[in-house]
Motif scaffolding. Structure first.
Motif, short mmCIF file in Angstrom:
data_model
loop_
_atom_site.label_atom_id
_atom_site.label_comp_id
_atom_site.label_asym_id
_atom_site.label_seq_id
_atom_site.Cartn_x
_atom_site.Cartn_y
_atom_site.Cartn_z
N PHE A 150 0.82 -1.22 0.00
CA PHE A 150 0.00 0.00 0.00
C PHE A 150 0.85 1.27 0.00
N GLN B 41 0.16 3.79 1.87
CA GLN B 41 0.29 4.28 3.25
C GLN B 41 0.85 3.19 4.18
N ASN C 17 0.02 0.72 5.59
CA ASN C 17 -1.07 -0.06 6.20
C ASN C 17 -0.58 -1.15 7.16
N LEU C 18 0.35 -0.77 8.03
CA LEU C 18 0.83 -1.73 9.03
C LEU C 18 -0.10 -1.68 10.25
N ILE C 19 -0.13 -2.77 10.98
CA ILE C 19 -0.96 -2.82 12.20
C ILE C 19 -0.13 -2.16 13.30
N ALA C 20 -0.58 -1.02 13.78
CA ALA C 20 0.22 -0.18 14.67
C ALA C 20 0.57 -0.86 15.98
N ARG C 21 -0.33 -1.73 16.47
CA ARG C 21 -0.11 -2.28 17.81
C ARG C 21 0.84 -3.47 17.80
N LEU C 22 1.12 -4.00 16.59
CA LEU C 22 1.98 -5.18 16.49
C LEU C 22 3.42 -4.77 16.21
N MET D 93 4.28 -11.72 10.23
CA MET D 93 3.94 -13.13 10.41
C MET D 93 2.47 -13.40 10.79
N PHE D 94 1.76 -12.37 11.28
CA PHE D 94 0.48 -12.68 11.94
C PHE D 94 -0.54 -13.31 11.00
N HIS D 95 -0.50 -12.91 9.74
CA HIS D 95 -1.50 -13.50 8.84
C HIS D 95 -1.13 -14.93 8.48
N ARG E 13 5.92 -8.04 4.40
CA ARG E 13 4.64 -8.67 4.74
C ARG E 13 3.97 -9.26 3.49
N MET F 59 -6.91 1.81 7.08
CA MET F 59 -5.69 1.26 6.49
C MET F 59 -5.43 -0.15 7.02
N GLU F 60 -5.56 -0.27 8.34
CA GLU F 60 -5.34 -1.57 8.96
C GLU F 60 -6.39 -2.58 8.49
N LEU G 182 -7.33 -12.29 5.42
CA LEU G 182 -7.94 -12.65 6.70
C LEU G 182 -9.46 -12.73 6.55
N PHE H 283 -2.87 -12.31 18.60
CA PHE H 283 -1.76 -11.34 18.64
C PHE H 283 -2.15 -10.10 19.41
#
Lengths: 242, 706
Positions: A84, A86, A88-93, A100-102, A149, B667-668, B677, B706
């Motif tokens: 993307f 932007q 589009n990363l997951i901020a909390r991870l 790896m999460f997916h 990712r 975005m997320e 997912l 997670f």
């Protein structure tokens, strides 16, 4: 590999795609260029149905993408890497978790997923940043995480949605460098939306110019830049010359 | 939209809803229960536990200590094992709870409370609160005994107690209350009191009219089984008596006040309520202010509302001026004539006292004078008798002299001659003049005069027998008890009474008829009675023979229950709003985000009725309705439809403002989608973890990887 026929998409009265036809061969790197709002991003988002087209067909690897059920679509998307604008990363991870999460959610063992994620991070030169959070990274680094990712699943096709558009000019280079290496090393089919003309000239097997929701010109970079037929191609050629 | 839930998130949603409803209901009812328990315990501390006390004795605060001592004495003497508890003192009135031991909780004791406690110092009355009981208010005395008999036959009824116009039905157990209450209501429903009210001024023979009305009723086609004339003079007459007393009091004060007559000058018109000022004259301390109370042609009457008039037996005429708003003297309006009736009355009473004092003295003196007259008369009568004797003797002597005495000597002859001449002179004088006078004296009716004197003496004795001292004492008492009110105070009192009476209806005569069976159509009957009884002003009212109402404690607990229900209802609404905002907003926010990339809605109903809004409304409605009713919420005017509608509105509002309540990072979200997912994974791993802390967030922690 990818066959798009008569693809149309409107947002209310605004027509984003006005009947796009596009073919991408396996292993081919296609760069899509065009002015802002010409439908480039909508086109590649339609490919993995992040945006639902109103009409047309998309065949990827012999599979009718638009006919996929929800579970089938989820499986399909795992075969498609998407980068993307932007990030589009997951901020909390953490960086590693983002990569790896997916895989884990897809059923892979955590350890194996972590190994693959680290390998992927290696490819983009960010293994050392595995335990950091996205907010602790620069824009270029974040985008490289995004690339890692997308790559970690070894996708059949990579879709790049203006990966350098949100980056400072200084940081653009590191991302383009990674992308270029990937194109050369992986041989994965890639559809890249970008304004980076020189990058396109270097990596693209084919450049597609879009304007007002349509493909206005396409061809190998040397050809389209040597003798541009459309106004858009001519403008990009001017950028290249300058 | 349904796809979103199909891949597993519906389980999460259902779990969330179930737990939300259970928690919401538990929370709402729990808090409401805590409030209820708190107030209930406080109440128990104040008025004892259920059935602990039987009476509340209301005692003047200043007599409280003495009253408590007396109550202890009565308790020990008459009710061994009694319970006594002094509670709140409100407005100078202490309230003491008295609990009778079980063996004394009988009809006889409870109906004789006054005989036991009547002598308690400062007792202002009592309230019967024996429990468990059902209170029937306003039982008509005409059916009381009949009702008692029927009610006491009900299962679970222990006995009944008459308490003024109320009937207290004591049950054997608290659990019997519902069935006994239902039974009493069933009995009461069989009795109706039809009241015929005649306007003021109509004198009605209630017995005669009542019997005639009964005939009229019996002539009607009705399913009523029995009619009776139960007109009671005692029933509800207290207020009438009070109002009539007030009217009498007003009239008395009116006649006691100074009479004010106003003769307006030509061209001057006065109206009722207007005020006139009279300048202070003589011993008057201040000017007089008079309010016009009536205008009758060229004359007007008034009432002094400020100042005191001249203390005079005579009419006092003064010049009157209009009183302006600012207390200033206005134009001259005419002469005002004042008769100080109060002064006249006081003067007359004083004079009466003086007269009585003089009368007593007069009687004594008159009695003495009669005695003297009788003595004189006796002396006179004796003198008259002697004169008669003397007259006879003189006549005999005279006759003797006239005949001469041959046997007398010369000396004797001379003496005789001298005496003869003297006696002849005397005798002739006496005989001539004396005979005439004596005749006239003899003609006097001495006995008649004596009889008259006896009569006077008897009357004087009668007068003396009168207890003048007692009369004087009582007149003095009347004088002392006459209201010591100034004209201004009298005027204010009359105005006050008028103000009170102005808001009261003084009822006229009424006839009360008992109808057993089906309730009558009072309006239809009214017309019939108006015609048959030839009184178009007659009105009919149908009332119950009594009304079941909760006892004092029951009333408080009923209010507490209502408060609990209202609190539970409000908490249910608040809880629903919180759950919607914290938990469901994230879901709807996600759904709205996902919908943005979808195809435009093609189905017509979808374009008209937004499925998302519809879903939000249904969800909100279901959630609120479930929590509200499980929490036993009950807010006035909140019918099930209103509750459901409110929930629907809350749900719709939630959908409209979902992003504000719980924003989702698009975005997320898009990253999650692009990574393949499932929706449930996106929710659990991407959307919910960073969402607002709530039940959804909490439940998600058990599933989040997670």
């Amino acid at each position: 590999m990818l066959e798009i026929r008569d693809l149309r998409k409107s947002y209310g009265k605004l027509t984003a795609l006005a009947g796009v036809d596009l073919d991408v061969a396996r292993g081919e790197t296609v760069v899509i260029m065009g002015p802002s709002g010409c439908g480039k991003s909508t086109l590649i988002r339609c490919v993995n149905r992040l945006t639902e087209p109103d009409q047309g067909s998309i065949i990827l690897g012999g599979q009718d993408v638009l006919a996929l059920s929800s579970p089938e679509l989820q499986k399909f998307r795992r075969r498609v890497g998407f980068v993307f604008q932007q990030f589009n990363l997951i901020a909390r991870l953490t960086v590693l978790e983002n990569v790896m999460f997916h895989l884990v959610l897809g059923g892979m063992e955590r350890e194996e997923a972590a190994e693959r994620a680290l390998a992927s991070l290696d490819k983009v030169g960010l293994r050392a940043a595995a335990d950091r959070r996205p907010r602790e990274l620069s824009g270029g680094q974040q985008q490289r995480v995004g690339i890692a990712r997308a790559l970690v699943t070894n996708p059949e096709i990579m879709l790049w949605d203006e990966p350098t558009a949100s980056l400072d000019p200084i940081l653009v280079g590191e991302v383009l460098e990674v992308m270029e290496e990937l194109v050369k090393e992986t041989g994965t089919t890639m559809v890249i939306v970008t304004h980076e003309v020189s990058f396109a000239l270097r990596v693209a097997h084919r450049i597609v110019f879009m304007d007002q929701g349509r493909v206005v010109e396409e061809g190998p970079p040397q050809e389209v830049f040597a003798e541009p037929r459309s106004e858009i191609a001519k403008l990009y050629r001017k950028l290249l010359v300058n | 939209m349904l796809d979103f839930f199909r891949d597993g998130f519906y389980k999460d949603l259902v779990l969330l809803l179930v737990i939300s409803i259970i928690l919401g209901a538990a929370f709402s009812q729990g808090v409401a229960w805590a409030i209820d328990t708190y107030f209930g315990d406080t109440l128990d501390q104040m008025i004892g536990e259920y059935g602990e006390y039987d009476l509340i004795l209301h005692i003047r605060e200043e007599a409280k200590e003495a009253a408590l001592r007396e109550l202890q004495r009565i308790g020990e003497q008459s009710f061994p094992g009694y319970k006594l508890n002094e509670t709140l003192t409100i407005a100078g009135q202490a309230n003491v709870f008295f609990g009778l031991p079980p063996q004394f909780r009988t009809r006889e004791v409870l109906e004789s409370i006054t005989s036991y406690f009547g002598a308690v110092p400062g007792l202002n009355g009592y309230t019967l609160m024996a429990e468990p009981s059902v209170l029937i208010r306003g039982v008509h005395p005409g059916v009381r005994e009949e009702l008692r008999e029927e009610i006491e036959e009900l299962k679970g009824v222990s006995f009944t107690v008459k308490d003024g116009n109320n009937l207290v039905v004591l049950t054997e157990k608290e659990d019997d209350l519902p069935q006994v209450t239902a039974g009493i209501e069933g009995i009461l429903a069989q009795y109706q009191i039809l009241e015929l009210r005649f306007p003021m001024g109509f004198e009605v023979d209630t017995q005669e009219v009542g019997n005639k009305a009964l005939e009229i009723l019996r002539a009607q086609e009705s399913s009523a089984s029995r009619y009776a004339n139960v007109t009671s003079a005692q029933y509800g007459e207290d207020l009438d008596a009070f109002l009539k007393t007030l009217v009498e009091m007003r009239d008395f004060l009116g006649s006691y006040a100074s009479k004010v007559r106003i003769s307006p000058s030509p061209g001057i018109s006065l109206s009722v309520g207007e005020r006139i000022v009279l300048e202070a004259v003589g011993e008057m301390q201040e000017e007089l202010i008079i309010e016009v109370t009536g205008v009758f042609g060229d004359l007007a009457e008034g009432m002094i509302i400020q100042g005191s008039p001249v203390q005079s037996m005579d009419r006092v005429v003064q010049q009157g001026y209009r009183l302006l708003g600012e207390g200033e003297q206005g134009d001259y309006i005419g002469e005002v004539e004042i008769e100080n009736e109060r002064y006249r009355l006081a003067y007359a009473v004083d004079e009466s006292l003086r007269l009585l004092a003089e009368l007593e003295e007069l009687a004594v003196q008159a009695s003495s004078a009669v005695d003297n007259a009788e003595a004189v008369l006796t002396t006179f009568q004796e003198a008259l008798m002697q004169l008669e004797v003397l007259q006879v003797q003189m006549r005999q002597l005279n006759e003797g002299i006239a005949k001469g005495d041959a046997k007398s000597s010369g000396e004797q002859f001379l003496v005789t001659l001298l005496l003869n001449g003297l006696f002849q002179t005397l005798a002739q004088g006496v005989i001539h003049t004396g005979e005439e006078s004596l005749d006239s004296l003899q003609n006097l009716d001495i006995e008649e005069m004596r009889s008259s004197l006896d009569g006077i003496s008897t009357q004087i004795a009668n007068v003396q027998e009168i207890d003048v001292a007692a009369i004087m004492e009582q007149i003095g008492f009347v004088r002392d008890t006459l209201p010591d009110l100034s004209d201004a105070e009298i005027g204010q009192s009359i105005r006050l009474i008028n103000t009170y009476l102005g808001g009261q209806v003084i009822p006229g005569e009424r006839v009360q008829l008992l109808i057993q069976g089906e309730a009558p159509n009072e309006k239809a009957l009214e017309k019939i009675f108006q015609t048959e009884l030839e009184n178009p002003y007659l009105h009919t009212y149908s009332t119950s023979a009594g009304m079941v109402s909760p006892d004092a404690r029951g009333e408080i607990f009923r209010i507490l229950k209502e408060v609990r229900s209202i609190v539970a209802g409000m908490l249910a609404i608040i809880f629903t709003m919180i759950v919607l905002a914290l938990d469901h907003a994230a879901i709807f926010s996600t759904l709205k985000q996902l919908r943005a990339g979808k195809k435009a809605r093609t189905k017509r109903w979808m374009r008209i009725l937004d499925p998302l809004l519809l879903f939000g409304g249904v969800l909100g409605s279901g959630l609120l309705t479930s929590i509200y009713y499980l929490a036993k919420g009950q807010i006035p005017f909140f019918s099930p439809v209103v509750v459901a509608a409110l929930g629907f509105v809350l749900g719709v509002v939630l959908v409209v403002f979902a992003e504000r309540f719980s924003p989702v990072d698009s975005m997320e979200l898009m990253a999650g989608q692009s990574l393949g997912l499932s929706n449930v994974q996106i929710m659990r791993e991407v959307v919910i973890p960073p969402s607002r802390p709530g039940l959804l967030n909490l439940l998600n922690r058990f599933k989040q990887q997670f």
